[in-house]
Design a protein around this motif. Structure first.
Motif, PDB file in Angstrom:
ATOM      1  N   TRP A   5       0.830  -1.208   0.000  1.00  0.00           N
ATOM      2  CA  TRP A   5       0.000   0.000   0.000  1.00  0.00           C
ATOM      3  C   TRP A   5       0.863   1.256   0.000  1.00  0.00           C
ATOM      4  CZ3 TRP A   5      -0.762   4.321   2.956  1.00  0.00           C
ATOM      5  CH2 TRP A   5      -1.935   5.046   2.732  1.00  0.00           C
ATOM      6  N   ARG A  15       0.879   4.028  -2.876  1.00  0.00           N
ATOM      7  CA  ARG A  15       0.343   5.314  -2.444  1.00  0.00           C
ATOM      8  C   ARG A  15       1.351   6.443  -2.640  1.00  0.00           C
ATOM      9  NH1 ARG A  15      -1.677   9.607  -0.746  1.00  0.00           N
ATOM     10  NH2 ARG A  15      -3.225   9.787   0.903  1.00  0.00           N
ATOM     11  N   TYR A  16       2.602   6.200  -2.263  1.00  0.00           N
ATOM     12  CA  TYR A  16       3.559   7.308  -2.229  1.00  0.00           C
ATOM     13  C   TYR A  16       4.615   7.246  -3.328  1.00  0.00           C
ATOM     14  CZ  TYR A  16       1.500   8.269   2.304  1.00  0.00           C
ATOM     15  OH  TYR A  16       0.613   8.571   3.308  1.00  0.00           O
ATOM     16  N   LYS A  33       1.864   6.572  -6.708  1.00  0.00           N
ATOM     17  CA  LYS A  33       0.724   7.498  -6.615  1.00  0.00           C
ATOM     18  C   LYS A  33      -0.471   6.968  -7.404  1.00  0.00           C
ATOM     19  CE  LYS A  33       3.681  11.516  -5.874  1.00  0.00           C
ATOM     20  NZ  LYS A  33       3.498  11.448  -4.403  1.00  0.00           N
ATOM     21  N   GLU A  91      -7.522   6.407   0.196  1.00  0.00           N
ATOM     22  CA  GLU A  91      -7.410   5.626   1.426  1.00  0.00           C
ATOM     23  C   GLU A  91      -6.354   6.225   2.336  1.00  0.00           C
ATOM     24  OE1 GLU A  91      -6.513   1.631   0.376  1.00  0.00           O
ATOM     25  OE2 GLU A  91      -8.280   1.370  -0.909  1.00  0.00           O
ATOM     26  N   SER A  92      -6.396   5.804   3.590  1.00  0.00           N
ATOM     27  CA  SER A  92      -5.343   6.174   4.539  1.00  0.00           C
ATOM     28  C   SER A  92      -4.879   4.915   5.255  1.00  0.00           C
ATOM     29  CB  SER A  92      -5.847   7.195   5.563  1.00  0.00           C
ATOM     30  OG  SER A  92      -6.782   6.616   6.440  1.00  0.00           O
ATOM     31  N   LEU A  93      -3.627   4.894   5.639  1.00  0.00           N
ATOM     32  CA  LEU A  93      -3.074   3.723   6.313  1.00  0.00           C
ATOM     33  C   LEU A  93      -3.790   3.466   7.634  1.00  0.00           C
ATOM     34  CD1 LEU A  93      -0.979   1.471   6.467  1.00  0.00           C
ATOM     35  CD2 LEU A  93       0.622   3.111   7.473  1.00  0.00           C
ATOM     36  N   LEU A  94      -4.010   4.526   8.401  1.00  0.00           N
ATOM     37  CA  LEU A  94      -4.695   4.366   9.681  1.00  0.00           C
ATOM     38  C   LEU A  94      -6.133   3.900   9.479  1.00  0.00           C
ATOM     39  CD1 LEU A  94      -3.401   7.460  11.715  1.00  0.00           C
ATOM     40  CD2 LEU A  94      -2.680   5.068  11.879  1.00  0.00           C
ATOM     41  N   GLY A  95      -6.760   4.376   8.407  1.00  0.00           N
ATOM     42  CA  GLY A  95      -8.124   3.932   8.118  1.00  0.00           C
ATOM     43  C   GLY A  95      -8.183   2.451   7.793  1.00  0.00           C
ATOM     44  N   ASN A  96      -7.226   1.953   7.018  1.00  0.00           N
ATOM     45  CA  ASN A  96      -7.178   0.531   6.698  1.00  0.00           C
ATOM     46  C   ASN A  96      -6.902  -0.307   7.940  1.00  0.00           C
ATOM     47  OD1 ASN A  96      -7.676   1.128   4.051  1.00  0.00           O
ATOM     48  ND2 ASN A  96      -5.558   0.927   3.378  1.00  0.00           N
TER      49      ASN A  96
END
Length: 663
Positions: A392, A396-397, A400, A407-412
């Motif tokens: 991820w 993501r970074y 891109k 999405e966000s890592l903390l959300g997952n």
């Protein structure tokens, strides 16, 4: 200025102090407590259950209350007060029982204080009320059992008579005795081995691996419409590896596969039946095996891998016949026109590869390296989660990728924690409810009397006992989830079967297959109901078609008594019996769904030929006869599939496809 700041502060607090956030915090506490126990074993399993069963009850209260009122006909204030009262009971029980654990467990056995009894009553009533809301059939069974336990001495039927038991004994045996009831072996198993394996599902859910699996399986299904329904089979077996519920499996995979099948012209009834049947296979598939596999290992006192290696044989037989049945029906119902293969993003491929690599790693840890089941599940979950996080972060970074930008890592990670909390607390409540039920079955002597009845039937003939056991399992399974059905059937039926000389592995897998079939058995089937709702089709028609497709489960339930090496002796003997049963069930499947001729009378004759060959392959006690029949039947099935492709499509069936619009 001050008023504006205060308003923003209040708004911020309202956004933070939500029911979902509270649920997440409690779920994180549960997960942290479990991980601490997994790596230290501090206090032992019984103390763990005393500490965490109330916490699991709190989670179930919060999860339910996020979706609906507990009492819809009452005002909101009453619902709020009731929930606060239930939360208070669970918190106080957790505090009191952990603070007085040693005194209650050792020094006050059979001489409990009034305070102990009051706490026991509160825990008992809380579990019963939550089971009424979440497992209503189990609740009413327990209500009947409580009344039966209290007033059994008034039964006019000798078979059900017992001297009765006082209410205080029912309460204490179900709660503060700790070794039985709410805090007994079933709840302990839910919070240890089962909870460790549920980490696999949580990690996959947190990063959307289930959706990726469906997309990849759709890509692998190929260019033909005939292979579209196989998407449901492949997806369900994949998700079923880490799902302990047929209805949950259907809800996850069916929400993608059923609309997909209907979009390509599959009738809704058939689409729902295929997904239902595939989800049934997901219950059989290791490593979770509908959670019943863990309980089987507990009953037999063996490592969990011993159950898994036998479960793969059963799953192989089922999916061979399932794939064949779905293909034969697809040829009849769908035109053989090509379709465009969808493009699957690289991110989906990588998540799917990580998931299956994790399953292979889990199997290697338990089989080749001899690591315990719990540690294997922990190591595998950690590896899957770590790889999913790294993947991820890269997409993501570095790349891109637009697919992950929202999405966000903390959300997952939060989704993973919430998934694990919901599944673990649900199963813990189920096990606590079953603990009460089995305890009441035991103290009333019902288990002993039922066993005596089966033994008396066995004196007439063991087949009579097996048939009676099957009918009993069907009746139990009509309203209970597979885990509950397996426990009840295993406790009541397995002991007399063992006394009649049936191998314990055969007896327990018979109970297991009964439990799986019970999830589909009429007149109730939650899995078929979920599939029918998604497919917008008739529930009864969907269930009936699924019953025909799931015929191998019924055949295997009895086949293991003859081809016992399939579940008794892993190795070459197991492989031979597994292949024989697979060929036999495939022959039965072709007899039901296949068409060798277009005219009805020669077609009926060929079906009888297939059945005449399949039955001895599965049930003849002489291996040489079975192998000889299989050598004839297998080429006939291959030829029959080729013939089916030529003669099966019928004009009226094609019109039936057109009459149901794709959605």
């Amino acid at each position: 200025m001050y008023s504006g700041n205060r308003g923003r502060s209040v708004s911020f607090l309202k956004n933070i102090l939500t029911l979902r956030n509270l649920t997440f915090v409690v779920g994180a506490i549960l997960l942290g407590s479990l991980l601490h126990f997994f790596f230290t074993g501090a206090g032992g399993q019984r103390y763990l259950a005393v500490r965490l069963v109330p916490l699991a009850l709190i989670l179930q209260i919060l999860f339910v209350y996020q979706d609906r009122w507990f009492y819809p006909r009452l005002p909101a204030l009453v619902n709020h007060i009731a929930v606060l009262a239930y939360l208070g009971i669970a918190l106080y029980a957790m505090y009191y029982l952990t603070q007085n654990y040693e005194d209650i467990a050792i020094w006050r056995q059979a001489r409990y204080t009034q305070h102990d009894f009051i706490v026991g009553v509160l825990v008992f009533l809380l579990v019963m009320e939550l089971s009424r809301l979440i497992h209503p059939i189990l609740f009413w069974v327990n209500v009947v059992l409580v009344l039966y336990t209290l007033f059994g001495q008034h039964s006019p039927i000798d078979f059900f008579w017992h001297p009765g038991m006082p209410l205080d004994r029912i309460i204490t045996s179900s709660t503060v005795e700790f070794s039985t009831g709410v805090f007994g072996r079933y709840s302990q198993l839910a919070l240890t081995l089962i909870a460790a394996f549920l980490l696999l599902a949580a990690a996959a859910s947190g990063f959307g691996a289930q959706k990726a699996l469906v997309d990849v399986m759709r890509r692998l299904a190929g260019r033909s419409r005939h292979t579209i329904p196989q998407t449901a089979v492949l997806a369900s077996v994949s998700v079923g590896m880490v799902s302990g519920s047929g209805s949950a499996n259907t809800a996850v995979t069916g929400s993608f596969t059923i609309p997909l099948m209907k979009r390509y012209g599959v009738p809704g009834t058939f689409a729902g039946a295929v997904e239902t049947s595939a989800s049934m296979g997901g219950l059989i598939m290791p490593p979770l095996m509908a959670v019943a596999g863990f309980i089987m290992a507990e009953f037999l006192g063996v490592p969990y891998w011993d159950v898994v290696v036998r479960g793969f044989a059963v799953a192989f037989v089922y999916f061979v016949s399932l794939v064949l049945a779905v293909y034969l029906l697809s040829v009849r119902l769908l035109p053989a026109t090509p379709i465009q293969i969808p493009t699957v993003p690289l991110y989906c491929w990588l998540r799917t590869v990580i998931f299956f690599a994790g399953i292979i790693y889990l199997i290697l840890l338990m089989s080749t390296f001899g690591v315990g089941a719990m540690r294997s599940a922990l190591y595998t979950s950690g590896a899957i989660l770590g790889l999913l996080i790294l993947t991820w972060l890269y997409f993501r970074y570095v790349l891109k990728d637009p697919a992950v930008m929202g999405e966000s890592l903390l959300g997952n990670l939060r989704t993973a924690v919430e998934t694990h909390a919901e599944m673990t607390s649900y199963l813990t409540l189920l096990m606590a409810t079953l603990g009460i039920m089995i305890g009441l079955f035991t103290v009333t002597g019902f288990i002993t009397r039922m066993g005596s009845l089966l033994l008396q039937l066995g004196e007439f003939h063991i087949i009579a006992t097996i048939l009676m056991a099957w009918v009993f399992g069907w009746l139990v399974g009509t309203g209970l989830p597979p885990t509950a059905t397996y426990i009840i059937v295993a406790v009541i039926i397995v002991p007399p079967l063992r006394q009649l000389g049936v191998d314990p592995w055969v007896a327990h897998f018979f109970a297991f297959l009964l439990a799986i079939w019970g999830e589909l058995s009429p007149p109730t089937s939650l899995t078929a109901a979920v599939a029918a709702k998604i497919a917008e089709s008739s529930f009864m028609r969907t269930m009936w078609e699924a019953l025909k497709i799931c015929l191998p489960i019924t055949v295997m339930s009895f086949a293991i008594f003859v081809r016992s090496d399939m579940v008794v002796n892993p190795g070459w003997d197991q492989i031979v019996d597994t292949l024989l049963v697979a060929v036999g069930t495939a022959g039965v499947t072709y007899a039901v769904f296949g068409r060798f001729f277009s005219a009805w009378w020669p077609m009926a004759g060929t079906r009888l030929v297939f059945l005449a060959l399949a039955i001895p392959v599965v049930f003849h006690p002489d291996d040489n006869v079975a192998i000889a029949c299989a050598a004839v039947l297998l080429p006939l099935i291959m030829i029959g599939v080729h013939r089916h492709r030529k003669v099966a499509p019928r004009q009226e069936l094609q019109e039936g496809v057109a009459s149901e619009p794709a959605k």
